[in-house]
Design an enzyme around this catalytic site. Structure first.
Site, PDB file in Angstrom:
ATOM      1  N   SER A  25       0.795  -1.234   0.000  1.00 22.10           N
ATOM      2  CA  SER A  25       0.000   0.000   0.000  1.00 22.10           C
ATOM      3  C   SER A  25       0.830   1.288   0.000  1.00 22.10           C
ATOM      4  O   SER A  25       0.400   2.269  -0.612  1.00 22.10           O
ATOM      5  CB  SER A  25      -1.018  -0.011   1.139  1.00 22.10           C
ATOM      6  OG  SER A  25      -0.380  -0.378   2.312  1.00 22.10           O
TER       7      SER A  25
ATOM      8  N   ASP B 197      -4.433  -0.234  -2.683  1.00 19.23           N
ATOM      9  CA  ASP B 197      -5.226  -0.806  -1.606  1.00 19.23           C
ATOM     10  C   ASP B 197      -5.726  -2.180  -2.061  1.00 19.23           C
ATOM     11  O   ASP B 197      -6.274  -2.313  -3.154  1.00 19.23           O
ATOM     12  CB  ASP B 197      -6.389   0.169  -1.376  1.00 19.23           C
ATOM     13  CG  ASP B 197      -7.328  -0.290  -0.284  1.00 19.23           C
ATOM     14  OD1 ASP B 197      -7.233  -1.451   0.144  1.00 19.23           O
ATOM     15  OD2 ASP B 197      -8.160   0.548   0.126  1.00 19.23           O
TER      16      ASP B 197
ATOM     17  N   LYS C 180      15.255 -26.311   5.452  1.00 21.96           N
ATOM     18  CA  LYS C 180      16.605 -26.346   6.037  1.00 21.96           C
ATOM     19  C   LYS C 180      17.261 -27.690   5.761  1.00 21.96           C
ATOM     20  O   LYS C 180      16.638 -28.734   5.918  1.00 21.96           O
ATOM     21  CB  LYS C 180      16.517 -26.124   7.554  1.00 21.96           C
ATOM     22  CG  LYS C 180      16.102 -24.717   7.925  1.00 21.96           C
ATOM     23  CD  LYS C 180      16.078 -24.574   9.433  1.00 21.96           C
ATOM     24  CE  LYS C 180      15.632 -23.169   9.800  1.00 21.96           C
ATOM     25  NZ  LYS C 180      16.575 -22.452  10.619  1.00 21.96           N
TER      26      LYS C 180
ATOM     27  N   ASP D 225       3.608 -19.665  17.317  1.00 19.10           N
ATOM     28  CA  ASP D 225       4.699 -19.116  16.505  1.00 19.10           C
ATOM     29  C   ASP D 225       5.648 -20.195  15.994  1.00 19.10           C
ATOM     30  O   ASP D 225       6.022 -20.187  14.821  1.00 19.10           O
ATOM     31  CB  ASP D 225       5.475 -18.084  17.343  1.00 19.10           C
ATOM     32  CG  ASP D 225       6.553 -17.369  16.535  1.00 19.10           C
ATOM     33  OD1 ASP D 225       6.316 -17.106  15.342  1.00 19.10           O
ATOM     34  OD2 ASP D 225       7.634 -17.081  17.094  1.00 19.10           O
TER      35      ASP D 225
ATOM     36  N   HIS E 139       6.908 -25.378  13.237  1.00 18.98           N
ATOM     37  CA  HIS E 139       8.290 -25.859  13.067  1.00 18.98           C
ATOM     38  C   HIS E 139       8.544 -27.163  13.850  1.00 18.98           C
ATOM     39  O   HIS E 139       9.061 -28.139  13.299  1.00 18.98           O
ATOM     40  CB  HIS E 139       9.297 -24.807  13.523  1.00 18.98           C
ATOM     41  CG  HIS E 139       9.159 -23.487  12.820  1.00 18.98           C
ATOM     42  ND1 HIS E 139       8.674 -23.377  11.543  1.00 18.98           N
ATOM     43  CD2 HIS E 139       9.444 -22.210  13.208  1.00 18.98           C
ATOM     44  CE1 HIS E 139       8.667 -22.099  11.185  1.00 18.98           C
ATOM     45  NE2 HIS E 139       9.134 -21.372  12.180  1.00 18.98           N
TER      46      HIS E 139
END
Ligand code: BG6
Length: 467
Positions: free
Chosen positions: A45, A87, A174, A227, A232
């Site tokens: 934006s 937008d 990884k 998180d 993970h």
């Protein structure tokens, strides 16, 4: 179209942190290796000029580990890039993207934006006819609980077939984590012991010695469980716990991983310890009375034939004593304690240790007799240390794979939903958050959680020669 290479890359949220931290260095590496030669359209934006975006890209690459070591590649990336500001709620923005794509037929759309905006952007792409033959790359967090992940999947699936949706969990890109799959199934010696008959417990630690690093606002909406653990660490558990895939195609690996999540016993509050480092509430954009956990430890069960009754202990936290990721697969003690120093009375017996970061180590611990008349010994490790010089970053690998249509290292809808189903109960009912000192290994309640299984292995800075 699942095999065709994407002929353009559109990045939503191009002025954001993720682009600066991870995406630009990955694009640069891909251009450098010749893997990226298609137009890149940045979208966001702010009313930036293209020059501003280019300066930001250069600054990002400059700050990445290798810096700008190939000026020509940096120039080529600049030339491939254009910028659309607008937008996401305005269809005119998507018309501008279409113009910027200059006739590309198979764009890949990277949603490096908060999940709350996914639906708006996907609908805008659909209305502009930009979803046909296209791919979509989405970042974790993919939902914040079971219900929202289902909603997001439904939104994505209404516009894209499953094999055109690339859900990123950067841990899967990884090297050391890819090696778990390889080590398990490229060798035959592990399989006989890789089950409830020989394995006593498994523990996985993802420790970070730093705090939320200015991401307080995000962290307040997430917490440690959402998180890093639900994604993970759960991905690591799936690779360790899965059955052998039926064949080489990556779909078979996805099938087996999904079954692990399906077999996870839904968590109960007593299987969880939540912690918060002292000082977290003083971080910018964090509530003074925040109840968000910066540390989380879990005891998990995978109720499959192979793993019935084996506890899986997972923990992660910010501001801990070390930074590193490690797996410890503890084997059962021999049936009889024939020597004075036999396990379990004298510590651990055999274990396999996979240190995934900061460098990769695979170790097998065995008891070896000390010289002398007595039958006493020490637990010693046979270890393989693996450096990966010139290793691609996870984002370089994953972005390159997504553009090439290779879904092996991405997560699938059924797996994501099954993983959320396992944690959903403790997102609703959870124990209180316990304070812990910075640079410690978290609250003492986390030690009690695993006390019956030999305790956590708290590692040292390099090869993990800790307690
Ligand atoms: C991210 C989390 O997904 O993973 C961060 O949002 C965390 O909070 C990071 O620090 C860990 O990743 P890595 O690759 O640095 O171990």
């Amino acid at each position: 179209m699942s095999g065709a290479h994407s002929d353009a890359l559109v990045i939503f949220g191009v002025t954001g942190d993720l682009a600066h931290k991870a995406i630009f260095p990955a694009l640069y590496a891909l251009v450098k290796s010749g893997a990226l030669q298609v137009p890149v359209v940045g979208v966001a934006s702010p009313k930036w000029t293209l020059e501003q975006l280019r300066a930001r890209m250069e600054n990002s690459v400059q700050q990445s580990p290798g810096g700008i070591d190939d000026k020509d590649a940096m120039r080529r990336l600049d030339e491939l890039t254009s910028y659309v500001s607008g937008d996401y709620n305005n269809l005119a923005t998507f018309a501008k993207i279409k113009d910027a794509l200059r006739g590309a037929q198979r764009p890949a759309h990277y949603l490096a934006i908060p999940p709350a905006l996914f639906e708006t952007v996907i609908n805008g792409l659909k209305a502009a006819g930009l979803t046909e033959n296209a791919r979509v790359i989405v970042e974790k967090p993919f939902g914040r609980d079971l219900a929202s992940s289902r909603e997001l999947n439904a939104v994505a699936r209404a516009a894209f077939p499953e094999d055109a949706i690339f859900r990123i969990d950067h841990y899967l890109g990884k090297e050391a984590i890819m090696n778990i799959l390889y080590l398990r199934f490229a060798n035959s010696f592990l399989e006989p012991i890789w089950n409830r008959n020989y394995v006593a417990s498994v523990q996985v630690t993802l420790a970070e010695d730093f705090g939320v690093k200015g991401r307080g606002a995000f962290y307040e909406t997430a917490g440690c469980l959402r998180d890093v653990i639900e994604n993970h660490l759960f991905q690591i558990v799936a690779l360790l716990a899965m059955e052998p895939p039926a064949g080489q195609s990556y779909g078979f690996v996805q099938d087996e991983k999904a079954k692990v999540f399906q077999a996870m016993r839904p968590l109960k509050p007593e299987d969880m310890v939540r912690g918060q480092y002292v000082g977290y509430r003083d971080e910018p954009n964090v509530a003074k009375d925040s109840d968000v956990e910066t540390f989380c430890a879990l005891r998990l069960y995978v109720d499959s034939w192979r793993w019935a009754g084996v506890p899986w202990y997972l923990r992660s936290g910010k501001c801990l004593a070390q930074t590193g990721t490690e797996i410890l697969v503890e084997l059962k003690a021999p049936p009889q304690p024939l020597f004075e120093d036999s396990a379990p009375t004298h510590g651990r017996s055999n274990y396999l240790r996979f240190r995934l970061s900061p460098r990769s180590v695979i170790a097998l611990a065995a008891r070896i007799k000390r010289t002398g008349k007595e039958f006493v010994g020490d637990l010693r490790e046979l270890s393989l240390a693996d450096e990966h010089p010139g290793e691609e970053t996870a984002y370089t690998r994953l972005l390159g794979n997504a553009m090439a249509g290779d879904g092996a290292l991405f997560t699938r809808e059924d797996a994501i939903e099954a993983a959320w189903a396992a944690v959903d109960p403790v997102l609703k009912t959870y124990p209180p958050v316990r304070p812990y000192e910075r640079q410690s290994w978290g609250p003492k309640e986390a030690d009690a959680l695993i006390a019956a299984d030999g305790g956590w292995r708290n590692f040292g800075p390099e090869d993990g020669s800790g307690a």
